[in-house]
Design an enzyme around this catalytic site. Structure first.
Site, PDB file in Angstrom:
ATOM      1  N   ASN A  91       0.690  -1.240   0.420  1.00 43.84           N
ATOM      2  CA  ASN A  91       0.014   0.125  -0.053  1.00 43.84           C
ATOM      3  C   ASN A  91       0.700   1.300  -0.085  1.00 43.84           C
ATOM      4  O   ASN A  91       0.144   2.655  -0.289  1.00 43.84           O
ATOM      5  CB  ASN A  91      -1.449  -0.137   1.079  1.00 43.84           C
ATOM      6  CG  ASN A  91      -1.708   1.476   1.384  1.00 43.84           C
ATOM      7  OD1 ASN A  91      -2.713   2.483   0.609  1.00 43.84           O
ATOM      8  ND2 ASN A  91      -1.310   2.100   2.223  1.00 43.84           N
ATOM      9  N   SER A 144      -3.435   2.850  -9.030  1.00 45.17           N
ATOM     10  CA  SER A 144      -4.492   4.312  -8.747  1.00 45.17           C
ATOM     11  C   SER A 144      -5.129   3.765 -10.623  1.00 45.17           C
ATOM     12  O   SER A 144      -4.139   4.136 -11.099  1.00 45.17           O
ATOM     13  CB  SER A 144      -3.513   5.543  -9.215  1.00 45.17           C
ATOM     14  OG  SER A 144      -4.122   6.386  -8.869  1.00 45.17           O
ATOM     15  N   TYR A 158       4.231  10.325 -10.821  1.00 43.81           N
ATOM     16  CA  TYR A 158       3.269   8.884  -9.906  1.00 43.81           C
ATOM     17  C   TYR A 158       3.032   8.553 -10.301  1.00 43.81           C
ATOM     18  O   TYR A 158       1.967   7.377 -10.465  1.00 43.81           O
ATOM     19  CB  TYR A 158       2.563   9.784  -8.707  1.00 43.81           C
ATOM     20  CG  TYR A 158       1.485   9.827  -8.246  1.00 43.81           C
ATOM     21  CD1 TYR A 158       1.814   8.224  -6.796  1.00 43.81           C
ATOM     22  CD2 TYR A 158       0.269   9.182  -8.371  1.00 43.81           C
ATOM     23  CE1 TYR A 158       0.958   7.468  -6.080  1.00 43.81           C
ATOM     24  CE2 TYR A 158      -0.771   7.711  -7.397  1.00 43.81           C
ATOM     25  CZ  TYR A 158      -0.300   8.037  -6.901  1.00 43.81           C
ATOM     26  OH  TYR A 158      -1.080   7.445  -5.569  1.00 43.81           O
ATOM     27  N   ALA A 160       3.472   7.176 -14.275  1.00 43.86           N
ATOM     28  CA  ALA A 160       4.221   5.673 -14.353  1.00 43.86           C
ATOM     29  C   ALA A 160       4.352   4.723 -13.442  1.00 43.86           C
ATOM     30  O   ALA A 160       4.478   3.923 -13.732  1.00 43.86           O
ATOM     31  CB  ALA A 160       5.474   7.508 -15.121  1.00 43.86           C
ATOM     32  N   LYS A 162       2.708   4.209 -10.974  1.00 40.46           N
ATOM     33  CA  LYS A 162       1.498   3.389 -10.579  1.00 40.46           C
ATOM     34  C   LYS A 162       1.848   2.566 -11.368  1.00 40.46           C
ATOM     35  O   LYS A 162       0.991   1.332 -11.061  1.00 40.46           O
ATOM     36  CB  LYS A 162       0.348   4.343 -10.237  1.00 40.46           C
ATOM     37  CG  LYS A 162       0.380   5.132  -8.761  1.00 40.46           C
ATOM     38  CD  LYS A 162       0.598   3.414  -7.633  1.00 40.46           C
ATOM     39  CE  LYS A 162       0.903   4.109  -6.606  1.00 40.46           C
ATOM     40  NZ  LYS A 162       0.490   3.074  -5.178  1.00 40.46           N
TER      41      LYS A 162
END
Length: 252
Positions: A91, A144, A158, A160, A162
Site C-alpha cells: 500500500n 491508482s 506518480y 508512471a 502506478k
C-alpha cells in the site's frame, strides 16, 4: 462477511489513510496484522494499541521499504514472530511533489519511482518465502486510477510509477500462481485521505469530482473493502486483475 481468523496480514504504509483503515478492517475480522510506517511512531503506536484492543496479535514495524536492508529487517521480524504470511498488501505510496516534465528533477523522479514501485518489488521478494506453502495466500497491490487516465498535468512520475504497479501485478500473477499465490490490485480514484493534505487540498479537485458519476470522493474504507474482498475466499478465482474503485470514473 469475511473472516481472517489465524491469518497474518502485512500492510505497508499503514499508519494513516487507506492502510490504516485496511489494517483495522482485517483486525476486526480476526487477522493478526503487521502495520508499517516510516518515522511515524506516534500514529503507529496509537493504531497498534487499537488493533490489540480488537484482539489482533499485531506488530508495528518501521523502515524505508524502498531500501533493501530495511525490508530485510522487517521480513526477519515477521519471520521471528509469526513464521508465515498469508496476505501482503503493498500500500505504501506518495507523490512527493507535483511537477510537469519540464519542472521534474531527476532525484524527485527516482524517489517517486522508488517509493511507489521499487518498494513493491523489494517487499514482495522478501515476503515470498513467508507466503510460500500457505493456503490461499494473496498479494494485493495498491495502484491508482491515474495509470489509466494519465493523471493530472503535474503527476508524471506518480502516474508512471502506478502504471508500473499495475504491470508488475499482472506479471507476478503469472509467476506466483504456481506457489498458490494470487496477485491482484486495487486502483483507487479520488479518495479523501491525508494524502491530499501533502499533495493538494481535496477541494482543489472539484473539477475531478464533477466528472465522477457519484459526484463525490471516496473514503479509505471503500478501498479497504475492495482489498479485503480480494484477500477473501470470495475471490478464489480472481488473479491478475486491477479493480478500479473510483465512483464510476471509468465510465465517465
Amino acid at each position: 462477511m469475511y473472516t481472517f481468523e489465524k491469518k497474518v496480514v502485512w500492510i505497508t504504509g499503514s499508519t494513516t489513510g487507506i492502510g490504516k483503515m485496511t489494517a483495522i478492517g482485517f483486525a476486526e475480522r480476526g487477522a493478526d496484522v503487521i502495520i508499517h510506517g516510516f518515522n511515524d511512531t506516534e500514529n503507529g503506536e496509537k493504531l497498534l494499541k487499537h488493533l490489540k484492543e480488537l484482539g489482533s496479535d499485531a506488530l508495528l514495524v518501521d523502515g524505508d521499504v524502498s531500501l533493501k536492508k530495511d525490508v530485510e529487517n522487517i521480513a526477519k521480524q515477521i519471520q521471528d514472530k509469526y513464521g508465515k504470511l498469508d496476505v501482503l498488501v503493498n500500500n505504501v505510496g506518495a507523490s512527493i511533489t507535483s511537477s510537469t516534465l519540464e519542472e521534474l528533477e531527476e532525484d524527485v523522479w527516482d524517489k517517486v519511482i522508488d517509493v511507489n514501485l521499487k518498494s513493491v518489488y523489494l517487499v514482495t521478494k522478501e515476503a515470498l518465502p513467508l507466503l510460500k506453502g500457505e493456503e490461499n495466500t494473496r498479494i494485493i497491490n495498491i495502484s491508482s486510477a491515474v495509470e489509466r487516465t494519465g493523471g493530472t498535468m503535474k503527476d508524471l512520475a506518480y502516474t508512471a510509477a502506478k502504471g508500473g504497479v499495475s504491470a508488475i501485478t499482472r506479471a507476478l500473477a503469472k509467476q506466483l500462481i504456481d506457489f498458490n499465490i494470487q496477485v491482484n490490485a486495487v486502483a483507487p480514484g479520488l479518495i479523501d485521505t491525508p494524502f491530499h493534505k501533502t499533495d493538494a487540498p481535496l477541494d482543489s479537485y472539484d473539477w475531478i469530482i464533477n466528472r465522477i458519476p457519484m459526484k463525490k470522493a471516496g473514503q479509505a474504507e471503500d478501498i479497504a473493502g475492495a482489498v479485503m474482498f480480494l484477500a477473501s475466499n470470495h475471490a478464489n478465482y480472481i488473479n491478475g486483475e486491477i479493480i478500479e474503485v473510483s465512483g464510476g470514473r471509468r465510465v465517465s
